[in-house]
Design a protein around this motif. Structure first.
Motif, PDB file in Angstrom:
ATOM      1  N   PHE A 105       1.754  -4.420  -3.238  1.00 55.94           N
ATOM      2  CA  PHE A 105       1.046  -3.716  -4.317  1.00 55.94           C
ATOM      3  C   PHE A 105       2.064  -3.343  -5.383  1.00 55.94           C
ATOM      4  O   PHE A 105       3.280  -3.452  -5.162  1.00 55.94           O
ATOM      5  CB  PHE A 105       0.276  -2.479  -3.838  1.00 55.94           C
ATOM      6  CG  PHE A 105       0.815  -1.805  -2.608  1.00 55.94           C
ATOM      7  CD1 PHE A 105       2.072  -1.233  -2.590  1.00 55.94           C
ATOM      8  CD2 PHE A 105       0.057  -1.742  -1.448  1.00 55.94           C
ATOM      9  CE1 PHE A 105       2.569  -0.610  -1.464  1.00 55.94           C
ATOM     10  CE2 PHE A 105       0.551  -1.125  -0.309  1.00 55.94           C
ATOM     11  CZ  PHE A 105       1.813  -0.557  -0.317  1.00 55.94           C
ATOM     12  N   THR A 109       0.531   1.754  -7.565  1.00 52.66           N
ATOM     13  CA  THR A 109      -0.245   1.843  -6.327  1.00 52.66           C
ATOM     14  C   THR A 109       0.623   2.340  -5.182  1.00 52.66           C
ATOM     15  O   THR A 109       0.207   3.203  -4.395  1.00 52.66           O
ATOM     16  CB  THR A 109      -0.850   0.470  -5.974  1.00 52.66           C
ATOM     17  OG1 THR A 109      -1.632   0.012  -7.080  1.00 52.66           O
ATOM     18  CG2 THR A 109      -1.715   0.561  -4.738  1.00 52.66           C
ATOM     19  N   GLU A 216      -6.146  -2.435  -2.582  1.00 50.55           N
ATOM     20  CA  GLU A 216      -5.991  -3.884  -2.411  1.00 50.55           C
ATOM     21  C   GLU A 216      -4.578  -4.214  -1.949  1.00 50.55           C
ATOM     22  O   GLU A 216      -3.594  -3.787  -2.565  1.00 50.55           O
ATOM     23  CB  GLU A 216      -6.269  -4.609  -3.730  1.00 50.55           C
ATOM     24  CG  GLU A 216      -6.133  -6.128  -3.609  1.00 50.55           C
ATOM     25  CD  GLU A 216      -6.224  -6.860  -4.933  1.00 50.55           C
ATOM     26  OE1 GLU A 216      -6.103  -8.100  -4.920  1.00 50.55           O
ATOM     27  OE2 GLU A 216      -6.397  -6.194  -5.975  1.00 50.55           O
ATOM     28  N   LYS A 218      -1.908  -7.335  -1.102  1.00 50.63           N
ATOM     29  CA  LYS A 218      -1.655  -8.760  -1.359  1.00 50.63           C
ATOM     30  C   LYS A 218      -0.648  -9.301  -0.336  1.00 50.63           C
ATOM     31  O   LYS A 218       0.062  -8.541   0.317  1.00 50.63           O
ATOM     32  CB  LYS A 218      -1.114  -8.945  -2.777  1.00 50.63           C
ATOM     33  CG  LYS A 218      -2.101  -8.512  -3.849  1.00 50.63           C
ATOM     34  CD  LYS A 218      -1.477  -8.601  -5.235  1.00 50.63           C
ATOM     35  CE  LYS A 218      -2.448  -8.115  -6.308  1.00 50.63           C
ATOM     36  NZ  LYS A 218      -1.818  -8.068  -7.640  1.00 50.63           N
ATOM     37  N   PRO A 236      -2.263  -9.384   4.773  1.00 54.52           N
ATOM     38  CA  PRO A 236      -2.538  -8.116   4.079  1.00 54.52           C
ATOM     39  C   PRO A 236      -3.295  -7.093   4.923  1.00 54.52           C
ATOM     40  O   PRO A 236      -2.924  -5.911   4.943  1.00 54.52           O
ATOM     41  CB  PRO A 236      -3.348  -8.566   2.862  1.00 54.52           C
ATOM     42  CG  PRO A 236      -2.841  -9.941   2.571  1.00 54.52           C
ATOM     43  CD  PRO A 236      -2.594 -10.549   3.926  1.00 54.52           C
ATOM     44  N   ASP A 237      -4.343  -7.524   5.631  1.00 52.04           N
ATOM     45  CA  ASP A 237      -5.100  -6.570   6.445  1.00 52.04           C
ATOM     46  C   ASP A 237      -4.262  -6.026   7.596  1.00 52.04           C
ATOM     47  O   ASP A 237      -4.384  -4.855   7.988  1.00 52.04           O
ATOM     48  CB  ASP A 237      -6.369  -7.224   6.998  1.00 52.04           C
ATOM     49  CG  ASP A 237      -7.440  -7.407   5.924  1.00 52.04           C
ATOM     50  OD1 ASP A 237      -7.323  -6.751   4.860  1.00 52.04           O
ATOM     51  OD2 ASP A 237      -8.376  -8.200   6.141  1.00 52.04           O
ATOM     52  N   ARG A 240      -1.994  -3.339   6.202  1.00 52.97           N
ATOM     53  CA  ARG A 240      -2.750  -2.098   6.027  1.00 52.97           C
ATOM     54  C   ARG A 240      -2.879  -1.356   7.363  1.00 52.97           C
ATOM     55  O   ARG A 240      -2.612  -0.147   7.451  1.00 52.97           O
ATOM     56  CB  ARG A 240      -4.138  -2.397   5.453  1.00 52.97           C
ATOM     57  CG  ARG A 240      -4.992  -1.134   5.286  1.00 52.97           C
ATOM     58  CD  ARG A 240      -6.413  -1.457   4.899  1.00 52.97           C
ATOM     59  NE  ARG A 240      -6.532  -1.821   3.492  1.00 52.97           N
ATOM     60  CZ  ARG A 240      -6.732  -3.048   3.034  1.00 52.97           C
ATOM     61  NH1 ARG A 240      -6.861  -4.067   3.882  1.00 52.97           N
ATOM     62  NH2 ARG A 240      -6.842  -3.279   1.744  1.00 52.97           N
TER      63      ARG A 240
END
Length: 301
Positions: A105, A109, A216, A218, A236-237, A240
């Motif tokens: 990000f 962010t 979001e 990336k 990316p997920d 997170r």
């Protein structure tokens, strides 16, 4: 050479950090001014002038270390010094800095992410009675068994023989006494606001998960490692999820260092305060080249 970047975690902060960068670099000045604007309070004043008590607050020091580390990164990038960088990683909150440097990000962010992380963790500290202690010179397996017995958790596995445990204040105090009685080389309680990277941070973890759901992520442009496993992470997920889990899980920093070397890193650069991470690389393997960049003088060398 393949360079791995390392970004500082909470505890490295000190009054005056970043001031010379702000005074000498337009890049740093722009980032700090933008941070003041986004945060709605003067990070520049607390970082540069203190007092130490204010800078040490979780909600303050996390953003202070993030902006400092990222400013050093951007300055070095503009100088063409990061062309050999392939890997980025960070200790605890430094992982957010690493993800920002890797393009997961943007700066704005990343700043908002670390600001919310710090705010939620401070709230969790204030709502619980937690503490931490350093255990020096004891093997990892022995500390793990000791923590299970004392009903506390391993919070930071920094390098060989340097582990931090975390939990309820009474249980940490009991663990310190028990460790001394058993002849641990060294065990001492730390001056911290709460039990970071333990189950006492669960309220922060839950709220942080809800916050990150709206951000979001990336794909990283560098190889990045997660504290939760000490291994490379790329989806990316998954990044997170790892940042959420990291709030309550052990920081496997020694594993991150070893994994970075396994990915080809033969030079470790600390972009942060105090040279702490550089020292941990040395204690992990003295053969690995390392350096630390904190001040304007470091960057002009």
């Amino acid at each position: 050479m393949t360079t791995a970047l390392m970004f500082s975690g909470q505890g490295a902060q000190k009054v005056g950090m970043g001031k010379d960068l702000y005074e000498n670099s337009e890049i740093a000045r722009s980032l700090y001014d933008k941070a003041d604007e986004i945060l709605g309070w003067k990070l520049t004043e607390v970082s540069f002038e203190g007092p130490q008590e204010a800078l040490t607050e979780t909600k303050v020091c996390q953003v202070a270390l993030f902006v400092h580390g990222y400013a050093v990164y951007e300055i070095m990038k503009s100088q063409g010094k990061l062309d050999d960088v392939k890997i980025a990683m960070g200790l605890s909150l430094g992982e957010v800095t690493a993800m920002t440097a890797a393009g997961v990000f943007d700066f704005e962010t990343g700043l908002k992410v670390v600001a919310e992380r710090g705010r939620l963790m401070q709230e969790a500290c204030e709502a619980t009675d937690g503490s931490m202690a350093a255990v020096i010179g004891v093997e990892r397996d022995a500390v793990a068994a000791f923590c299970e017995e004392m009903d506390v958790e391993m919070a930071n596995l920094n390098c060989p023989g340097q582990i931090v445990i975390s939990g309820e204040s009474g249980k940490i105090a009991a663990a310190v006494e028990a460790g001394k009685e058993r002849g641990f080389r060294r065990i001492m309680e730390l001056d911290v606001a709460g039990a970071y990277h333990s189950r006492l941070m669960e309220p922060a973890r839950a709220d942080f998960a809800a916050f990150l759901a709206g951000i979001e992520f990336k794909a990283p442009q560098l190889t990045v490692l997660t504290n939760t496993t000490g291994k490379v992470i790329s989806e990316p997920d998954a990044i997170r999820e790892a940042l959420v889990k990291q709030v309550v899980s052990s920081v496997l920093w020694e594993d991150c260092i070893v994994s970075a070397a396994g990915e080809g890193a033969d030079l470790f650069w600390e972009l942060g305060v105090g040279g702490v991470l550089k020292g941990q690389v040395k204690r992990t393997n003295r053969a690995w080249a390392n350096a630390s960049f904190e001040t304007w003088a470091d960057l002009r060398a």
